[in-house]
Design an enzyme around this catalytic site. Structure first.
Site, PDB file in Angstrom:
ATOM      1  N   SER A   1      15.725  13.020   7.713  1.00 17.86           N
ATOM      2  CA  SER A   1      16.444  12.921   8.989  1.00 17.86           C
ATOM      3  C   SER A   1      17.938  13.090   8.717  1.00 17.86           C
ATOM      4  O   SER A   1      18.374  13.032   7.558  1.00 17.86           O
ATOM      5  CB  SER A   1      16.202  11.539   9.621  1.00 17.86           C
ATOM      6  OG  SER A   1      16.840  10.541   8.838  1.00 17.86           O
TER       7      SER A   1
ATOM      8  N   ASP B   1      14.305  16.698   9.805  1.00 17.91           N
ATOM      9  CA  ASP B   1      13.641  15.984  10.892  1.00 17.91           C
ATOM     10  C   ASP B   1      14.664  15.722  12.013  1.00 17.91           C
ATOM     11  O   ASP B   1      15.773  15.234  11.745  1.00 17.91           O
ATOM     12  CB  ASP B   1      13.128  14.651  10.314  1.00 17.91           C
ATOM     13  CG  ASP B   1      12.168  13.929  11.230  1.00 17.91           C
ATOM     14  OD1 ASP B   1      11.571  14.567  12.107  1.00 17.91           O
ATOM     15  OD2 ASP B   1      12.001  12.698  11.043  1.00 17.91           O
TER      16      ASP B   1
ATOM     17  N   ASP C   1      15.686  19.593  17.764  1.00 24.53           N
ATOM     18  CA  ASP C   1      15.135  18.706  18.789  1.00 24.53           C
ATOM     19  C   ASP C   1      16.015  18.736  20.038  1.00 24.53           C
ATOM     20  O   ASP C   1      16.969  17.982  20.169  1.00 24.53           O
ATOM     21  CB  ASP C   1      15.025  17.291  18.230  1.00 24.53           C
ATOM     22  CG  ASP C   1      14.406  16.330  19.230  1.00 24.53           C
ATOM     23  OD1 ASP C   1      14.119  16.760  20.363  1.00 24.53           O
ATOM     24  OD2 ASP C   1      14.218  15.158  18.880  1.00 24.53           O
TER      25      ASP C   1
ATOM     26  N   GLY D   1       8.866   4.139  15.414  1.00 19.36           N
ATOM     27  CA  GLY D   1       9.068   2.736  15.081  1.00 19.36           C
ATOM     28  C   GLY D   1       7.777   1.923  15.024  1.00 19.36           C
ATOM     29  O   GLY D   1       6.668   2.468  15.049  1.00 19.36           O
TER      30      GLY D   1
ATOM     31  N   GLY E   1       6.099  10.198  15.567  1.00 23.27           N
ATOM     32  CA  GLY E   1       5.792   8.807  15.908  1.00 23.27           C
ATOM     33  C   GLY E   1       4.363   8.406  15.629  1.00 23.27           C
ATOM     34  O   GLY E   1       3.734   7.717  16.437  1.00 23.27           O
TER      35      GLY E   1
ATOM     36  N   SER F   1       2.928   6.588  13.069  1.00 23.09           N
ATOM     37  CA  SER F   1       2.562   5.463  12.200  1.00 23.09           C
ATOM     38  C   SER F   1       1.526   4.607  12.900  1.00 23.09           C
ATOM     39  O   SER F   1       1.502   4.522  14.135  1.00 23.09           O
ATOM     40  CB  SER F   1       3.805   4.633  11.862  1.00 23.09           C
ATOM     41  OG  SER F   1       4.503   5.238  10.794  1.00 23.09           O
TER      42      SER F   1
ATOM     43  N   ASN G   1       3.820  13.185  11.524  1.00 22.79           N
ATOM     44  CA  ASN G   1       4.993  12.532  10.954  1.00 22.79           C
ATOM     45  C   ASN G   1       4.777  11.030  10.778  1.00 22.79           C
ATOM     46  O   ASN G   1       4.460  10.330  11.754  1.00 22.79           O
ATOM     47  CB  ASN G   1       6.188  12.694  11.900  1.00 22.79           C
ATOM     48  CG  ASN G   1       6.718  14.107  11.953  1.00 22.79           C
ATOM     49  OD1 ASN G   1       6.120  15.023  11.386  1.00 22.79           O
ATOM     50  ND2 ASN G   1       7.842  14.275  12.621  1.00 22.79           N
TER      51      ASN G   1
ATOM     52  N   ASP H   1       6.709   7.700   9.049  1.00 22.17           N
ATOM     53  CA  ASP H   1       7.852   7.092   8.384  1.00 22.17           C
ATOM     54  C   ASP H   1       7.715   5.561   8.387  1.00 22.17           C
ATOM     55  O   ASP H   1       7.735   4.914   7.338  1.00 22.17           O
ATOM     56  CB  ASP H   1       9.147   7.518   9.093  1.00 22.17           C
ATOM     57  CG  ASP H   1      10.396   7.052   8.356  1.00 22.17           C
ATOM     58  OD1 ASP H   1      10.266   6.450   7.284  1.00 22.17           O
ATOM     59  OD2 ASP H   1      11.518   7.282   8.861  1.00 22.17           O
ATOM     60  N   SER H   2       7.529   4.995   9.569  1.00 28.39           N
ATOM     61  CA  SER H   2       7.543   3.528   9.690  1.00 28.39           C
ATOM     62  C   SER H   2       6.513   2.841   8.802  1.00 28.39           C
ATOM     63  O   SER H   2       6.801   1.787   8.218  1.00 28.39           O
ATOM     64  CB  SER H   2       7.307   3.111  11.147  1.00 28.39           C
ATOM     65  OG  SER H   2       8.356   3.584  11.954  1.00 28.39           O
TER      66      SER H   2
HETATM   67  P1  13P Z   1       6.954   6.718  12.938  1.00 25.02           P
HETATM   68  O1  13P Z   1       8.139   5.871  13.287  1.00 25.02           O
HETATM   69  O2  13P Z   1       5.796   6.409  13.826  1.00 25.02           O
HETATM   70  O3  13P Z   1       6.589   6.617  11.497  1.00 25.02           O
HETATM   71  O4  13P Z   1       7.345   8.246  13.228  1.00 25.02           O
HETATM   72  C1  13P Z   1       8.099   8.995  12.304  1.00 25.02           C
HETATM   73  C2  13P Z   1       8.601  10.272  12.871  1.00 25.02           C
HETATM   74  O5  13P Z   1       8.193  10.761  13.900  1.00 25.02           O
HETATM   75  C3  13P Z   1       9.626  10.983  12.098  1.00 25.02           C
HETATM   76  O6  13P Z   1      10.104  12.110  12.772  1.00 25.02           O
HETATM   77  O1  G3H Z   2      12.090   9.949  13.673  1.00 22.92           O
HETATM   78  C1  G3H Z   2      12.812   9.251  12.987  1.00 22.92           C
HETATM   79  C2  G3H Z   2      12.457   9.003  11.560  1.00 22.92           C
HETATM   80  O2  G3H Z   2      11.624   7.878  11.435  1.00 22.92           O
HETATM   81  C3  G3H Z   2      13.705   8.891  10.734  1.00 22.92           C
HETATM   82  O3  G3H Z   2      14.407   7.732  11.040  1.00 22.92           O
HETATM   83  O4  G3H Z   2      16.734   8.449  11.637  1.00 22.92           O
HETATM   84  O5  G3H Z   2      16.226   6.108  10.807  1.00 22.92           O
HETATM   85  O6  G3H Z   2      16.121   8.050   9.241  1.00 22.92           O
HETATM   86  P1  G3H Z   2      15.979   7.586  10.660  1.00 22.92           P
HETATM   87 ZN    ZN Z   3      10.111  11.947  14.893  1.00 18.77          ZN
END
Ligand code: 13P
Ligand code: G3H
Ligand code: ZN
Length: 320
Positions: A56, A93, A115, A190, A223, A225, A265, A267-268
């Site tokens: 990101s 990202d 985006d 998140g 999103g 997770s 995707n 991340d969380s």
């Molecule tokens: P999560 O917060 O659900 O992991 O989504 C991550 C994401 O979409 C990164 O672009």
């Molecule tokens: O979509 C967002 C990703 O989870 C990246 O998050 O902007 O806190 O690095 P960040």
């Molecule tokens: Zn995202």
């Protein structure tokens, strides 16, 4: 200008084509530091899965763009050293401007997301098209987005989902020339994706409607997770205070990945896994102060999580 090709990276074109045809999705895992990168590569090498290393703009600021580039180049070498040459994409990202996308392309990224989802439709089209025109000159693939996810995305926050309108997708894809399209079907960023009492459910009906309009076109889910409840419980057991954290059920994502969804995707969930492992060490071994003693277990837990995702959510194991 540093071409991603000289770093041993690939763009997402072939990977998406195969994923759509094969009924699986490519994992897009976010990373900010060495331990996350190691866990991602270890997991994907063991699973023989292609992978998208996702950065990101916040991650790029945090880690420094030169270090990101060398880490991605290092990831290619590291995978070979671990015994398998998996395809690796370095992806921006949530790029929010043409300038940011251009700078990433010049710095070795093989794929970018522009985006413009929160802009009026015509402005989203114009911005996305401009990025595509530049990116394609360098054989870099581009992800666009239609529809707005609820929750916070960088500085922009939305109370409710604005689902992608299936009637717009064909026009958007043909006017912009994007290589893949992120859609809004009820996922959000998140660890708090649903309110307690709400049924955690994504709108697979909208996904299928979109697929009918643009058959076989690569679709992306942000999103995604799942907020594993055992990990949340572990965080709380060791002094955390996460309340009512709810994610997307893994079965629904697996279902989606069998369709034209070819990038998911996550991340969380990785953030949660790392936090649980580090908290556990801090509580159980308060005398430790060597970062390797808590970042090591965090890396191991992350790897275990990613392997699980690849096998049970993405279905990309054995596809490298
Ligand atoms: P999560 O917060 O659900 O992991 O989504 C991550 C994401 O979409 C990164 O672009
Ligand atoms: O979509 C967002 C990703 O989870 C990246 O998050 O902007 O806190 O690095 P960040
Ligand atoms: Zn995202």
């Amino acid at each position: 200008m540093v071409s991603y090709k000289s770093l041993g990276l690939v763009n997402s074109k072939e990977l998406f084509k195969k994923a759509v045809a094969g009924g699986y999705a490519i994992p897009a895992f976010n990373f900010n530091n060495m331990e996350q990168m190691q866990a991602i590569i270890q997991a994907c090498v063991e699973e023989k899965s292609p992978v998208i290393l996702q950065v990101s703009s916040g991650a790029r600021k945090y880690a420094n763009q030169t270090l990101i580039r060398y880490m991605a180049q290092g990831a290619v070498e590291y995978a070979k050293e671990l015994g398998y040459n998996i395809p690796i994409v370095l992806h921006l990202d949530h790029g929010d401007s043409f300038e940011l996308c251009k700078s990433c392309i010049e710095f070795g990224f093989s794929s970018v997301m522009i985006d413009g989802s929160h802009l009026p439709y015509d402005e989203n089209v114009a911005l996305t098209k401009k990025v595509v025109e530049y990116a394609h000159q360098h054989d870099v693939t581009v992800e666009g987005e239609l529809g707005v996810l609820a929750g916070v995305e960088d500085e922009v926050s939305a109370e409710t989902h604005t689902y992608t309108r299936p009637e717009e997708v064909e026009d958007f894809v043909s006017k912009t020339g994007v290589d893949s399209l992120a859609i809004s079907i009820g996922t959000s960023h998140g660890a708090y994706k649903f309110k307690p009492g709400q049924k955690p459910e994504i709108r697979l009906d909208i996904l299928h409607e979109i697929e009918k309009r643009i058959p076989g076109f690569p679709i992306v889910l942000h999103g995604s997770s799942s907020v594993p409840q055992d990990i949340v419980a572990e965080i709380n057991k060791y002094g955390g205070a996460l309340k009512d954290s709810i994610g997307i059920p893994e079965e629904q994502l697996r279902e989606a990945s069998k369709s034209a969804v070819c990038k998911i995707n996550i991340d969380s969930d990785g953030r949660l896994a790392m936090t649980a492992a580090i908290r556990k060490v801090f509580v159980e071994k308060p005398e430790e102060f060597d970062p390797r003693k808590y970042l090591g277990p965090a890396r191991d837990k992350l790897k275990e999580l990613y392997k699980h995702k690849v096998e049970y959510v993405l279905g990309s194991n054995g596809k490298a």
